[in-house]
Design a protein around this motif. Structure first.
Motif, short mmCIF file in Angstrom:
data_model
loop_
_atom_site.label_atom_id
_atom_site.label_comp_id
_atom_site.label_asym_id
_atom_site.label_seq_id
_atom_site.Cartn_x
_atom_site.Cartn_y
_atom_site.Cartn_z
N GLU A 55 0.82 -1.21 0.00
CA GLU A 55 0.00 0.00 0.00
C GLU A 55 0.85 1.26 0.00
OE1 GLU A 55 -2.71 -0.16 3.25
OE2 GLU A 55 -3.85 -1.86 2.46
N GLU A 56 2.06 1.18 0.53
CA GLU A 56 2.93 2.35 0.62
C GLU A 56 3.82 2.55 -0.61
OE1 GLU A 56 3.00 -0.13 2.98
OE2 GLU A 56 1.48 0.85 4.26
N SER A 57 3.75 1.66 -1.58
CA SER A 57 4.67 1.73 -2.72
C SER A 57 4.42 2.96 -3.58
CB SER A 57 4.52 0.47 -3.58
OG SER A 57 4.92 -0.68 -2.86
N ASP A 58 5.53 3.55 -4.06
CA ASP A 58 5.45 4.70 -4.95
C ASP A 58 5.05 4.27 -6.36
OD1 ASP A 58 6.29 6.50 -2.97
OD2 ASP A 58 8.40 6.06 -3.40
N MET A 59 4.65 5.26 -7.14
CA MET A 59 4.38 5.05 -8.57
C MET A 59 5.61 5.56 -9.33
SD MET A 59 1.22 3.80 -8.78
CE MET A 59 0.48 4.25 -10.34
N ASP A 60 6.57 4.69 -9.56
CA ASP A 60 7.81 5.08 -10.23
C ASP A 60 7.62 5.00 -11.74
OD1 ASP A 60 9.30 5.44 -7.83
OD2 ASP A 60 9.44 3.26 -7.67
N ARG A 61 7.70 6.15 -12.40
CA ARG A 61 7.50 6.21 -13.85
C ARG A 61 8.83 6.48 -14.54
NH1 ARG A 61 2.63 8.28 -11.72
NH2 ARG A 61 0.80 7.24 -12.64
N ARG A 62 9.06 5.75 -15.62
CA ARG A 62 10.26 5.92 -16.43
C ARG A 62 9.87 5.91 -17.90
NH1 ARG A 62 11.38 6.81 -12.03
NH2 ARG A 62 13.15 6.11 -10.77
N GLY A 63 10.78 6.39 -18.73
CA GLY A 63 10.49 6.39 -20.15
C GLY A 63 11.57 7.08 -20.94
N VAL A 64 11.20 7.53 -22.13
CA VAL A 64 12.17 8.11 -23.04
C VAL A 64 11.54 9.31 -23.74
CG1 VAL A 64 11.47 6.49 -24.85
CG2 VAL A 64 13.69 7.62 -25.02
N TYR A 65 12.38 10.31 -24.02
CA TYR A 65 11.88 11.46 -24.78
C TYR A 65 12.78 11.72 -25.97
CZ TYR A 65 15.37 14.97 -23.28
OH TYR A 65 16.52 15.69 -23.10
N LEU A 66 12.17 12.23 -27.03
CA LEU A 66 12.88 12.60 -28.25
C LEU A 66 12.87 14.11 -28.36
CD1 LEU A 66 14.19 11.97 -31.01
CD2 LEU A 66 11.87 11.86 -31.96
N PRO A 67 14.01 14.77 -28.15
CA PRO A 67 14.02 16.24 -28.18
C PRO A 67 13.81 16.79 -29.59
CG PRO A 67 16.26 15.41 -28.03
CD PRO A 67 15.35 14.22 -27.89
N ARG A 68 13.40 18.03 -29.65
CA ARG A 68 13.32 18.71 -30.94
C ARG A 68 14.71 18.80 -31.56
NH1 ARG A 68 10.54 24.32 -30.95
NH2 ARG A 68 12.55 24.80 -29.99
N TYR A 91 12.79 10.51 -17.42
CA TYR A 91 12.76 10.15 -18.84
C TYR A 91 14.15 10.36 -19.42
CZ TYR A 91 7.79 10.49 -17.96
OH TYR A 91 6.55 10.32 -17.42
N TRP A 92 14.69 9.32 -20.02
CA TRP A 92 16.00 9.41 -20.64
C TRP A 92 15.89 9.97 -22.05
CZ3 TRP A 92 14.66 4.81 -17.97
CH2 TRP A 92 15.37 4.57 -16.80
N GLU A 93 16.85 10.77 -22.46
CA GLU A 93 16.94 11.19 -23.85
C GLU A 93 17.23 9.94 -24.68
OE1 GLU A 93 18.19 12.38 -27.59
OE2 GLU A 93 19.71 11.62 -26.20
N ILE A 94 16.69 9.88 -25.87
CA ILE A 94 16.68 8.64 -26.66
C ILE A 94 18.07 8.03 -26.82
CG2 ILE A 94 16.69 9.96 -28.82
CD1 ILE A 94 15.00 6.53 -28.20
#
Length: 256
Positions: A55-68, A91-94
């Motif tokens: 019940e105490e666990s965080d919502m850890d979100r990760r992903g990737v972004y593509l910059p202009r 979010y990591w750069e691609i």
């Protein structure tokens, strides 16, 4: 002064030369808010992806972004990752993501194989279609080597302080289980499945250190066996991943 004279100045009358020289570039670098609209893939990682949440666990979100393209080509460049501590998002750069993925970085591989995908674009889908190309025998060196180094630190802490951090210990065992399975099956199964109860018992401190070490030694042996018999290639598919990176860069350029 050059003529030998002296001037008394207060702090706000002085500017460091390097800061003055880089002022315009720094201002551009700090204006990165638009990168948040460039995310092409977002997922949950951590306990909620592993099936180890409470019940105490965080919502850890990760992903990737593509910059202009303009930002990528600019003097300031783009950050290797963007993050928001308040919302537990990174979010990591691609290019950063694929570079780490080719090195069998566990965080990246778990992100690419997360069963909890929250958002994905067409380019994100193309990235996931290549995720098997990141897998190779390097998983053995990366996963196994990291676990060995961290357990060595834990042994030192136990000798010096008489304490064990059980949650990190649980995740190290989970990494051994995951890494061996990758070598055996050729895929990343992020969810821990039937190992859930045993892993949570470690987190609660219900195993002694000696019991934990005996389990770890067995898992290292299983890892060795999986490595000897794996059908994964020696190296990941650098060419396929490189072609994808060029493709997404060209896509960003066409959007300009």
């Amino acid at each position: 002064m050059p003529d030998g004279g002296e001037v008394r100045l207060v702090h706000d009358q002085i500017t460091v030369l390097a800061s003055y020289q880089n002022a315009g570039q720094d201002q551009q670098a700090n204006d990165q808010s638009r990168n948040w609209n460039r995310v092409i893939y977002r997922c949950l990682i951590g306990s909620r992806a592993y099936g180890l949440e409470t019940e105490e666990s965080d919502m850890d979100r990760r992903g990737v972004y593509l910059p202009r393209a303009e930002d990528h080509w600019s003097l300031a460049g783009v950050p290797e990752q963007i993050e928001n501590d308040a919302t537990q998002e990174v979010y990591w750069e691609i290019q950063k993501l694929v570079t780490l993925g080719l090195k069998a970085n566990p965080n990246i591989l778990e992100c690419l194989y997360s069963p909890k995908v929250e958002f994905i674009t067409e380019l994100g889908t193309e990235l996931l279609s290549l995720r098997d190309r990141f897998l190779s025998k390097l998983v053995y060196q990366t996963f196994n080597g990291y676990v060995l180094s961290q357990f060595k630190k834990m042994q030192t802490d136990l000798r010096n302080h008489g304490t064990v951090k059980w949650k990190p210990a649980m995740h190290l065992i989970r990494l051994l289980l995951s890494g061996a399975k990758i070598l055996r099956t050729g895929t990343v199964d992020v969810e821990v499945g039937r190992d859930r109860d045993a892993l949570l018992a470690i987190k609660r401190g219900e195993l002694s250190w000696d019991e934990l070490e005996r389990w770890r030694y067995r898992l290292h042996a299983e890892f060795e066996d999986a490595f000897r018999n794996t059908k994964l290639p020696d190296r990941p598919d650098y060419d396929a991943v490189n072609q994808f990176l060029i493709h997404v860069r060209r896509t960003a350029a066409r959007e300009s």
